[in-house]
Design a protein around this motif. Structure first.
Motif, mmCIF file in Angstrom:
data_model
loop_
_atom_site.group_PDB
_atom_site.id
_atom_site.type_symbol
_atom_site.label_atom_id
_atom_site.label_comp_id
_atom_site.label_asym_id
_atom_site.label_seq_id
_atom_site.Cartn_x
_atom_site.Cartn_y
_atom_site.Cartn_z
ATOM 1 N N ASN A 73 -19.726 3.407 -11.120
ATOM 2 C CA ASN A 73 -20.203 2.093 -10.711
ATOM 3 C C ASN A 73 -19.705 1.811 -9.292
ATOM 4 N N PRO A 74 -20.624 1.621 -8.319
ATOM 5 C CA PRO A 74 -20.200 1.451 -6.916
ATOM 6 C C PRO A 74 -19.245 0.275 -6.697
ATOM 7 N N LEU A 75 -19.497 -0.866 -7.338
ATOM 8 C CA LEU A 75 -18.618 -2.021 -7.140
ATOM 9 C C LEU A 75 -17.230 -1.755 -7.711
ATOM 10 N N THR A 76 -17.166 -1.224 -8.919
ATOM 11 C CA THR A 76 -15.878 -0.904 -9.521
ATOM 12 C C THR A 76 -15.125 0.083 -8.637
ATOM 13 N N GLN A 77 -15.825 1.057 -8.086
ATOM 14 C CA GLN A 77 -15.191 2.029 -7.205
ATOM 15 C C GLN A 77 -14.635 1.350 -5.953
ATOM 16 N N GLN A 78 -15.382 0.425 -5.379
ATOM 17 C CA GLN A 78 -14.913 -0.273 -4.177
ATOM 18 C C GLN A 78 -13.669 -1.106 -4.464
ATOM 19 N N VAL A 79 -13.654 -1.792 -5.598
ATOM 20 C CA VAL A 79 -12.474 -2.580 -5.973
ATOM 21 C C VAL A 79 -11.279 -1.653 -6.167
ATOM 22 N N ARG A 80 -11.498 -0.508 -6.801
ATOM 23 C CA ARG A 80 -10.409 0.451 -7.011
ATOM 24 C C ARG A 80 -9.964 1.093 -5.699
ATOM 25 N N TYR A 81 -10.875 1.245 -4.746
ATOM 26 C CA TYR A 81 -10.470 1.693 -3.400
ATOM 27 C C TYR A 81 -9.426 0.716 -2.848
ATOM 28 N N LEU A 82 -9.740 -0.577 -2.943
ATOM 29 C CA LEU A 82 -8.821 -1.601 -2.440
ATOM 30 C C LEU A 82 -7.495 -1.547 -3.185
ATOM 31 N N ASP A 83 -7.559 -1.433 -4.503
ATOM 32 C CA ASP A 83 -6.335 -1.328 -5.306
ATOM 33 C C ASP A 83 -5.499 -0.130 -4.859
ATOM 34 N N LYS A 84 -6.160 0.994 -4.616
ATOM 35 C CA LYS A 84 -5.464 2.230 -4.226
ATOM 36 C C LYS A 84 -4.789 2.056 -2.865
ATOM 37 N N LEU A 85 -5.478 1.418 -1.929
ATOM 38 C CA LEU A 85 -4.891 1.196 -0.597
ATOM 39 C C LEU A 85 -3.667 0.285 -0.683
ATOM 40 N N VAL A 86 -3.760 -0.756 -1.489
ATOM 41 C CA VAL A 86 -2.622 -1.674 -1.667
ATOM 42 C C VAL A 86 -1.456 -0.921 -2.300
ATOM 43 N N ASP A 87 -1.762 -0.087 -3.277
ATOM 44 C CA ASP A 87 -0.733 0.713 -3.944
ATOM 45 C C ASP A 87 -0.046 1.660 -2.952
ATOM 46 N N GLU A 88 -0.838 2.320 -2.123
ATOM 47 C CA GLU A 88 -0.270 3.231 -1.116
ATOM 48 C C GLU A 88 0.613 2.471 -0.130
ATOM 49 N N LEU A 89 0.184 1.287 0.276
ATOM 50 C CA LEU A 89 0.980 0.460 1.185
ATOM 51 C C LEU A 89 2.311 0.101 0.537
ATOM 52 N N ALA A 90 2.251 -0.331 -0.723
ATOM 53 C CA ALA A 90 3.473 -0.719 -1.443
ATOM 54 C C ALA A 90 4.410 0.463 -1.644
ATOM 55 N N LYS A 91 3.863 1.654 -1.765
ATOM 56 C CA LYS A 91 4.696 2.838 -1.980
ATOM 57 C C LYS A 91 5.301 3.377 -0.680
ATOM 58 N N GLY A 92 5.014 2.706 0.432
ATOM 59 C CA GLY A 92 5.648 3.093 1.686
ATOM 60 C C GLY A 92 4.918 4.160 2.479
ATOM 61 N N ARG A 93 3.691 4.447 2.108
ATOM 62 C CA ARG A 93 2.924 5.459 2.843
ATOM 63 C C ARG A 93 2.680 4.970 4.265
ATOM 64 N N LYS A 94 2.652 5.889 5.207
ATOM 65 C CA LYS A 94 2.422 5.521 6.610
ATOM 66 C C LYS A 94 1.010 4.977 6.790
ATOM 67 N N MET A 95 0.895 3.980 7.658
ATOM 68 C CA MET A 95 -0.385 3.301 7.885
ATOM 69 C C MET A 95 -1.473 4.278 8.315
ATOM 70 N N GLU A 96 -1.132 5.265 9.146
ATOM 71 C CA GLU A 96 -2.138 6.227 9.621
ATOM 72 C C GLU A 96 -2.742 6.992 8.436
ATOM 73 N N LYS A 97 -1.927 7.276 7.440
ATOM 74 C CA LYS A 97 -2.406 7.989 6.247
ATOM 75 C C LYS A 97 -3.249 7.054 5.374
ATOM 76 N N ILE A 98 -2.808 5.808 5.247
ATOM 77 C CA ILE A 98 -3.524 4.843 4.402
ATOM 78 C C ILE A 98 -4.936 4.630 4.924
ATOM 79 N N VAL A 99 -5.067 4.485 6.235
ATOM 80 C CA VAL A 99 -6.386 4.210 6.826
ATOM 81 C C VAL A 99 -7.123 5.494 7.199
ATOM 82 N N ARG A 100 -6.645 6.596 6.657
ATOM 83 C CA ARG A 100 -7.312 7.899 6.819
ATOM 84 C C ARG A 100 -7.645 8.187 8.273
ATOM 85 N N ALA A 101 -6.659 7.954 9.161
ATOM 86 C CA ALA A 101 -6.861 8.187 10.606
ATOM 87 C C ALA A 101 -6.645 9.661 10.952
#
Length: 120
Positions: A92-120
């Motif tokens: 489901n595209p919408l569910t996937q998009q919401v989970r994308y956001l959840d995953k990014l927030v989770d990565e941020l909280a876990k201390g991942r570097k911003m460049e990695k989070i934003v796939r730079a």
């Protein structure tokens, strides 16, 4: 694990305003900032702080939120498991998009570097 229609509907009708404070609490507890959270949300959706605040005040659902978003072309690079679901396999595209956001927030909280989070 596939999502169910009931699960997808629940996510679609949930308001962004009801979830945003939880995102903020999660990242701040782990020493990250509101500004970093806003940066991650803007990268994924294209919403700046002003537009995000407007959407929160309008109490938009996740369906309305992502209908207005300009999803980052690199969003499909977001992979991994969040809430028991492998994000790249959610159909489901919408569910996937919401989970994308959840995953990014989770990565941020876990201390991942911003460049990695934003796939730079």
């Amino acid at each position: 694990m596939a999502t169910t229609p009931k699960h997808d509907e629940r996510i679609a009708t949930m308001t962004f305003a009801s979830v945003y404070p939880h995102y903020l609490t999660k990242v701040e507890k782990k020493g990250r900032t509101r500004e970093e959270l806003l940066q991650v949300i803007e990268w994924l959706t294209g919403f700046d702080e002003h537009k995000l605040q407007e959407l929160i005040e309008q109490n938009v659902t996740f369906q309305e939120f992502f209908q207005q978003a300009k999803l980052n072309p690199n969003a499909q690079l977001i992979t991994g498991v969040i809430c028991g679901y492998r994000v790249e396999e959610i159909e489901n595209p919408l569910t996937q998009q919401v989970r994308y956001l959840d995953k990014l927030v989770d990565e941020l909280a876990k201390g991942r570097k911003m460049e990695k989070i934003v796939r730079a």
